[in-house]
Design an enzyme around this catalytic site. Structure first.
Site, PDB file in Angstrom:
ATOM      1  N   HIS A  24       0.811  -1.221   0.000  1.00  0.00           N
ATOM      2  CA  HIS A  24       0.000   0.000   0.000  1.00  0.00           C
ATOM      3  C   HIS A  24       0.848   1.277   0.000  1.00  0.00           C
ATOM      4  O   HIS A  24       0.739   2.088  -0.919  1.00  0.00           O
ATOM      5  CB  HIS A  24      -1.005  -0.043   1.157  1.00  0.00           C
ATOM      6  CG  HIS A  24      -1.610   1.284   1.482  1.00  0.00           C
ATOM      7  ND1 HIS A  24      -2.415   1.969   0.587  1.00  0.00           N
ATOM      8  CD2 HIS A  24      -1.517   2.075   2.576  1.00  0.00           C
ATOM      9  CE1 HIS A  24      -2.791   3.113   1.138  1.00  0.00           C
ATOM     10  NE2 HIS A  24      -2.264   3.215   2.340  1.00  0.00           N
ATOM     11  N   HIS A  79       4.042   6.657   5.541  1.00  0.00           N
ATOM     12  CA  HIS A  79       2.882   7.384   6.064  1.00  0.00           C
ATOM     13  C   HIS A  79       2.048   6.618   7.079  1.00  0.00           C
ATOM     14  O   HIS A  79       1.349   7.227   7.882  1.00  0.00           O
ATOM     15  CB  HIS A  79       2.003   7.926   4.925  1.00  0.00           C
ATOM     16  CG  HIS A  79       1.037   6.935   4.347  1.00  0.00           C
ATOM     17  ND1 HIS A  79       1.334   6.163   3.258  1.00  0.00           N
ATOM     18  CD2 HIS A  79      -0.224   6.582   4.715  1.00  0.00           C
ATOM     19  CE1 HIS A  79       0.298   5.390   2.965  1.00  0.00           C
ATOM     20  NE2 HIS A  79      -0.660   5.618   3.841  1.00  0.00           N
ATOM     21  N   GLU A 122       1.123   5.446  12.736  1.00  0.00           N
ATOM     22  CA  GLU A 122      -0.224   5.035  13.100  1.00  0.00           C
ATOM     23  C   GLU A 122      -0.297   3.540  13.433  1.00  0.00           C
ATOM     24  O   GLU A 122      -0.914   3.141  14.406  1.00  0.00           O
ATOM     25  CB  GLU A 122      -1.141   5.330  11.908  1.00  0.00           C
ATOM     26  CG  GLU A 122      -2.557   4.910  12.126  1.00  0.00           C
ATOM     27  CD  GLU A 122      -3.483   6.091  12.186  1.00  0.00           C
ATOM     28  OE1 GLU A 122      -3.129   7.051  12.914  1.00  0.00           O
ATOM     29  OE2 GLU A 122      -4.513   6.060  11.511  1.00  0.00           O
ATOM     30  N   ASP A 123       0.340   2.735  12.614  1.00  0.00           N
ATOM     31  CA  ASP A 123       0.093   1.292  12.683  1.00  0.00           C
ATOM     32  C   ASP A 123       1.195   0.472  13.344  1.00  0.00           C
ATOM     33  O   ASP A 123       1.032  -0.714  13.565  1.00  0.00           O
ATOM     34  CB  ASP A 123      -0.099   0.721  11.264  1.00  0.00           C
ATOM     35  CG  ASP A 123      -1.327   1.314  10.593  1.00  0.00           C
ATOM     36  OD1 ASP A 123      -2.134   1.926  11.307  1.00  0.00           O
ATOM     37  OD2 ASP A 123      -1.463   1.168   9.369  1.00  0.00           O
ATOM     38  N   ASP A 179      -2.990   8.537  -0.865  1.00  0.00           N
ATOM     39  CA  ASP A 179      -3.388   7.449   0.031  1.00  0.00           C
ATOM     40  C   ASP A 179      -4.854   7.091  -0.237  1.00  0.00           C
ATOM     41  O   ASP A 179      -5.218   5.938  -0.420  1.00  0.00           O
ATOM     42  CB  ASP A 179      -3.189   7.932   1.477  1.00  0.00           C
ATOM     43  CG  ASP A 179      -3.644   6.921   2.518  1.00  0.00           C
ATOM     44  OD1 ASP A 179      -3.318   5.730   2.362  1.00  0.00           O
ATOM     45  OD2 ASP A 179      -4.319   7.329   3.480  1.00  0.00           O
ATOM     46  N   ASP A 184     -25.671  13.141 -25.192  1.00  0.00           N
ATOM     47  CA  ASP A 184     -25.472  13.224 -26.632  1.00  0.00           C
ATOM     48  C   ASP A 184     -24.848  14.545 -27.010  1.00  0.00           C
ATOM     49  O   ASP A 184     -25.356  15.305 -27.828  1.00  0.00           O
ATOM     50  CB  ASP A 184     -26.788  12.986 -27.368  1.00  0.00           C
ATOM     51  CG  ASP A 184     -27.204  11.528 -27.250  1.00  0.00           C
ATOM     52  OD1 ASP A 184     -26.305  10.663 -27.306  1.00  0.00           O
ATOM     53  OD2 ASP A 184     -28.397  11.258 -27.069  1.00  0.00           O
TER      54      ASP A 184
HETATM   55 MN    MN Z   1      -2.570   4.610   4.105  1.00  0.00          MN
END
Ligand code: MN
Length: 717
Positions: free
Chosen positions: A63, A87, A91-92, A154, A274
């Site tokens: 990712h 990034h 956070e993770d 992201d 159209d």
């Molecule tokens: Mn992300």
């Protein structure tokens, strides 16, 4: 050519690129050192995310690499790519901002931190005004616009890979993309990114509508097939005959913009679909207008459909000429005419300024580049700069903070706003009664300055009142006005009290007592004098706008109404607790139990002077403004008094005198003046606070006999 492939925000469905592809992409525009740093960031992130998987089953690291790849397509610089790869690590994973700063530098760490903070705030309330506030809040939280770019990339990758998510989650993310991120990309002028976000969002949120539209578009394209080459050829030839070099392209319609147009203008699909779209890109502005004339010569223009966005650009800097023509068989042809520069800006907006620049030009800071973009857009705006400032400048260089109420509503406050400002913004009653505040569920002082994205809760108490000290830190006009209003009403109460005292004293002159006067009588006199009520009359007496003796005379029973005032007015007792409406003159500094006189000054109430003050004898002419006053038996409070101390010029003498004063338990308010008298002597003026003359005498005694003190004198104007 399709707009999205011009810039490289390629449509979804591709396999995520690996780090090798990313690095080889970078070789085309980044120096080897930068590429090496990106690789290091990759290794760090891969280790940090090791074992984590995306919902699709792929390793998590795919990712962030894909996000970096999106940004590499548009040639973003090294720090942006490193931040893109990193990034999600704060956070993770167990990595911290400090660690990233140590390894990869502050610049990268700041961008990562910015993205992490954006991830932490959630858009809950779906109202349109809220969406606008939310977008502004996101921008306001960002000091470096590259944070937004990483966030947008992201989001784009998450949208491209949304399939693996459960349906409800998918809808929430798609909704947010359409409400927040696509308009954000549009605001920053990044057209191609906006289009893809919209397309992906639309497909997820309204799959059926998307399919129907898609089918109709295919059908319409089939119909157009026979005409399109003929029309483009006609246009190309017209350009050739006029000697103008330029590109003529058939333009594809985007599903979401077709859909929004249908909803917005309430028109049928047939009326929009159209329609043939063309874009002509030429070298100069001059040629744009000449081409306009040429195509109007080829096909009849539709009245009222010409728009000159070159002379009057759109808010985000977009420029083009738009016109609609009657094509073969009456088919509408929509034509956009622009220069190459305009085309580039229309496609990539602010992102164009972050492209890595080789050689000179990349020394400019990123804030400078943001400003450069803004300046360019502003110059284009010319006459209508105000609208731009409203919609863009406010966003990029924010002077507002955006915070949440506990219910998730967004409040917009001026920069530097505190909890008290927030309370008053919620409601005046909330402000008036606030006693404490919680920011992100933690109790904080009321003076705490709020930051973007925080959730603020105000705790109120019955009967609580605004604190005058709040005026020292509130910044919003609303809070300021409300506190001032409250203080005024407080002052009014004090004015009424003083008015009663003054009136009572004046009445004694006529051998009457204030408390014997019926309220109704007072009301009648007030009305007779053109005032709202008795309190209004008393306030004005207290404020010195009405003379108490004159009012007193009106209160007399009719038969004595003309009686001349008897000997002397009974003096008012001064307690030192009267508050705002009794002032102590700073020319003579009266303290208990100096003989005093009081001057009734309009709007200021009563000003007490010592009766030996030169200002008293000076304004005796206004005899009716002077009222007799005496000290109460036990006055309260501390009173300022000035002391002139003549000293020998010697190092440390000031400190010695000050220490001696302090030793008598007396506070020094100011050291006012030090006037050099001659080489040997100076005069120091202290302002100290005392209870009364007894304490003052103690202070004077304490310093008078110090070796370097020549003379001590109480100050007088
Ligand atoms: Mn992300």
């Amino acid at each position: 050519m399709d707009a999205s492939s011009l810039l490289g925000f390629l449509p979804g469905g591709r396999r995520a690129p690996g780090i090798k592809q990313l690095l080889s992409k970078l070789e085309s525009y980044l120096p080897p050192d930068d590429i090496e740093r990106v690789r290091e960031a990759y290794e760090y992130a891969e280790a940090a995310h090791s074992g984590q998987k995306r919902r699709s089953g792929e390793a998590y690291i795919t990712h962030p690499v894909a996000v970096a790849d999106i940004l590499a397509e548009v040639h973003f610089d090294g720090p942006t790519l490193m931040a893109a790869i990193l990034h999600d690590v704060v956070e993770d994973t167990a990595s911290s901002k400090t660690e990233i700063a140590e390894r990869f530098g502050r610049e990268v760490a700041e961008i990562v931190d910015g993205v992490t903070k954006l991830d932490q705030i959630q858009f809950k309330n779906r109202a349109e005004a809220q969406a606008e506030s939310f977008r502004k809040m996101l921008l306001a939280m960002v000091r470096d616009i590259r944070v937004i770019m990483v966030k947008l990339a992201d989001r784009l990758h998450n949208m491209r890979t949304l399939g693996a998510m459960p349906a409800t989650k998918r809808r929430t993310i798609a909704r947010e993309t359409l409400d927040i991120y696509a308009p954000l990309a549009n605001r920053l002028g990044i057209h191609s990114l906006k289009l893809e976000l919209e397309d992906l969002g639309f497909r997820t949120l309204y799959p059926t509508r998307y399919r129907v539209l898609e089918r109709e578009m295919k059908r319409s394209r089939g119909n157009q097939k026979e005409f399109l080459p003929r029309i483009t050829d006609n246009m190309r030839q017209a350009l050739g005959r006029a000697g103008i070099a330029g590109q003529v392209e058939a333009r594809e319609k985007h599903l979401y913009s077709v859909y929004s147009k249908m909803r917005r203008k309430k028109i049928s699909l047939g009326e929009i679909i159209d329609v043939f779209g063309f874009r002509i890109v030429v070298g100069s502005v001059d040629e744009c207008y000449r081409v306009l004339g040429l195509v109007h010569g080829l096909y009849k223009p539709m009245p009222g459909r010409f728009k000159d966005y070159i002379a009057i650009p759109r808010v985000n800097g977009y420029q083009s000429l738009h016109t609609t023509l009657f094509g073969p068989g009456g088919m509408p042809l929509e034509v956009q005419i622009r220069t190459e520069d305009m085309h580039r800006l229309a496609e990539s907006g602010i992102a164009a300024h972050w492209k890595y620049k080789t050689g000179e030009g990349d020394g400019a800071s990123h804030a400078d580049q943001a400003r450069e973009w803004l300046k360019g857009v502003m110059q284009l705006q010319d006459g209508s700069a105000e609208e731009l400032v409203e919609s863009v400048k406010v966003d990029l260089f924010p002077d507002k903070v955006y915070v949440f109420t506990p219910k998730g509503d967004i409040m917009r406050l001026p920069r530097g706003a505190t909890c008290v400002d927030f309370a008053f913004a919620v409601h005046t009653d909330v402000g008036n009664r606030c006693v404490a505040a919680k920011v992100d569920r933690r109790l904080v002082p009321l003076r705490t300055v709020l930051r973007n994205g925080q959730t603020v809760e105000v705790i109120t108490a019955k009967g609580a009142q605004p604190n005058p000290a709040w005026t020292n830190f509130v910044v919003s006009a609303k809070a300021r006005a409300a506190i001032r209003h409250f203080l005024k009403s407080l002052q009014r109460d004090e004015a009424i009290e003083l008015g009663e005292k003054l009136l009572g004293s004046a009445l004694e002159e006529f051998a009457m007592r204030y408390r014997d006067i019926p309220r109704a009588r007072l009301e009648a006199v007030a009305k007779g004098l053109g005032m709202a009520d008795a309190d209004d009359l008393l306030t004005r007496i207290g404020l010195g706008e009405r003379m108490a003796p004159l009012v007193a005379r009106r209160l007399l029973p009719d038969e004595s109404g003309t009686a001349a005032p008897s000997s002397a007015q009974a003096p008012i007792a001064i307690a030192g607790t009267e508050g705002l409406l009794v002032d102590y003159a700073r020319c003579c500094f009266p303290i208990p139990f100096d003989p005093i006189a009081a001057f009734l000054s309009t709007g200021r109430g009563v000003v007490i002077h010592r009766d030996i003050c030169p200002n008293v004898s000076g304004s005796r002419k206004q005899a009716d403004k002077w009222i007799p006053v005496v000290w109460e038996k036990l006055p309260h409070g501390l009173f300022s008094v000035g002391l002139k101390v003549e000293v020998n010029n010697r190092t440390g003498v000031l400190a010695a005198v000050a220490a001696q004063i302090a030793a008598t338990d007396t506070n020094i308010e100011h050291v006012l003046v030090t006037a050099q008298q001659d080489d040997e002597h100076s005069t120091i003026t202290f302002e100290v606070k005392v209870k009364d003359r007894t304490q003052l005498a103690k202070v004077v005694r304490a310093i008078r006999h110090m070796p370097d003190v020549q003379k001590v004198e109480r100050m007088m104007a």
